[in-house]
Design an enzyme around this catalytic site. Sequence first.
Site, PDB file in Angstrom:
ATOM      1  N   GLU A   2       0.849  -1.305  -0.145  1.00 15.77           N
ATOM      2  CA  GLU A   2       0.120   0.529   0.175  1.00 15.77           C
ATOM      3  C   GLU A   2       0.808   0.790   0.246  1.00 15.77           C
ATOM      4  O   GLU A   2       2.256   1.139   0.292  1.00 15.77           O
ATOM      5  CB  GLU A   2      -0.828   0.180   1.538  1.00 15.77           C
ATOM      6  N   ASP A   3       0.574   2.249  -0.399  1.00 20.83           N
ATOM      7  CA  ASP A   3       1.418   4.095  -0.047  1.00 20.83           C
ATOM      8  C   ASP A   3       0.586   3.560   1.198  1.00 20.83           C
ATOM      9  O   ASP A   3       1.604   4.542   1.629  1.00 20.83           O
ATOM     10  CB  ASP A   3       0.868   4.533  -1.985  1.00 20.83           C
ATOM     11  N   ASP A  48      -4.666   5.230   6.258  1.00 18.88           N
ATOM     12  CA  ASP A  48      -5.547   5.986   7.014  1.00 18.88           C
ATOM     13  C   ASP A  48      -6.044   5.742   7.665  1.00 18.88           C
ATOM     14  O   ASP A  48      -5.744   5.621   9.054  1.00 18.88           O
ATOM     15  CB  ASP A  48      -5.697   6.866   6.336  1.00 18.88           C
ATOM     16  N   SER A  49      -7.940   5.621   7.055  1.00 21.56           N
ATOM     17  CA  SER A  49      -8.396   5.755   8.473  1.00 21.56           C
ATOM     18  C   SER A  49      -8.735   3.517   8.402  1.00 21.56           C
ATOM     19  O   SER A  49      -8.912   3.574   9.461  1.00 21.56           O
ATOM     20  CB  SER A  49      -9.855   5.653   7.446  1.00 21.56           C
ATOM     21  N   THR A 105      -9.859   0.955   3.743  1.00 23.77           N
ATOM     22  CA  THR A 105      -9.478   0.136   2.671  1.00 23.77           C
ATOM     23  C   THR A 105      -8.706  -1.174   3.209  1.00 23.77           C
ATOM     24  O   THR A 105      -9.402  -2.251   2.281  1.00 23.77           O
ATOM     25  CB  THR A 105      -8.599   0.967   1.584  1.00 23.77           C
TER      26      THR A 105
HETATM   27  P1  IMP Z   1      -7.889   4.448   4.327  1.00 24.29           P
HETATM   28  O1  IMP Z   1      -8.556   3.886   3.248  1.00 24.29           O
HETATM   29  O2  IMP Z   1      -8.790   5.809   4.604  1.00 24.29           O
HETATM   30  O3  IMP Z   1      -6.980   3.938   5.314  1.00 24.29           O
HETATM   31  O4  IMP Z   1      -7.615   5.081   2.852  1.00 24.29           O
HETATM   32  C1  IMP Z   1      -6.829   4.684   2.119  1.00 24.29           C
HETATM   33  C2  IMP Z   1      -5.823   5.292   0.816  1.00 24.29           C
HETATM   34  O5  IMP Z   1      -6.499   6.844   0.472  1.00 24.29           O
HETATM   35  C3  IMP Z   1      -4.659   5.558   0.337  1.00 24.29           C
HETATM   36  O6  IMP Z   1      -4.801   4.240  -0.295  1.00 24.29           O
HETATM   37  C4  IMP Z   1      -4.909   6.281  -1.170  1.00 24.29           C
HETATM   38  O7  IMP Z   1      -4.864   6.083  -2.274  1.00 24.29           O
HETATM   39  C5  IMP Z   1      -5.675   7.493   0.396  1.00 24.29           C
HETATM   40  N1  IMP Z   1      -4.755   8.178   0.790  1.00 24.29           N
HETATM   41  C6  IMP Z   1      -5.562   8.231   2.295  1.00 24.29           C
HETATM   42  N2  IMP Z   1      -4.440   9.632   3.076  1.00 24.29           N
HETATM   43  C7  IMP Z   1      -3.961  10.619   2.297  1.00 24.29           C
HETATM   44  C8  IMP Z   1      -2.975  11.112   2.109  1.00 24.29           C
HETATM   45  O8  IMP Z   1      -2.339  12.259   2.517  1.00 24.29           O
HETATM   46  N3  IMP Z   1      -2.916  11.290   0.492  1.00 24.29           N
HETATM   47  C9  IMP Z   1      -2.393  10.435  -0.260  1.00 24.29           C
HETATM   48  N4  IMP Z   1      -3.606   9.074  -0.305  1.00 24.29           N
HETATM   49  C10 IMP Z   1      -5.007   9.565   0.713  1.00 24.29           C
END
Ligand code: IMP
Length: 174
Positions: A98-99, A102-103, A106
Amino acid sequence: MDNIEVMISTEELYARIAELGKQISEDYKGKTVKMICVLKGGIYMLTELSKSISEDVKVQLDFMAVSSYGSEQVSSGIVKIIKDLDEPIEGQDVLIVEDIIDSGNTLSYLENILWDRKPNSIAVCTLLDKPSRRVVDVDVKYCGFQVPDVFVLGFGLDVDQNYRNLPYIGRMKE
Ligand code: IMP
Ligand code: MG
């Protein structure tokens, strides 16, 4: 670039990714690892990381695209599969690349889908982690850097599909 502040330099990124590659090489020595890249953001991490894994590990690649956001910068909690894997993963040792986490929405959704396909193991490697924003608990085995709660870009990470190609991690200046 004038409007972007560098947070993690190219040199720092490559040095840390090489360390992760070394760790993964030890953990998977003699095995085959199926690296699953989460598109699009994960591709820069996947290519660098996979090149830094030792030849004692067999590396296979597959790709998956999911969308959790639309163009919003906040997680909606809704995750959609846009592109599925090409091959089955039954009995395999899977490493999700993964890049950023965050939450955690995903990743947790993805892990659930992948476990249904009966792999031998699933581990997660992320370039960046924003632990302060976690909503769902996820187990991250390999993490490049922890970042504060700011929107970051570069090295795969986008702002409305732009800036993925920057060779460093940065943030927009206020
Ligand atoms: P999650 O589902 O909230 O954990 O989000 C994961 C996805 O949100 C990552 O794979 C990114 O594509 C996007 N994302 C979350 N934070 C950032 C950020 O600071 N910059 C760019 N993309 C982000
Ligand atoms: Mg994104």
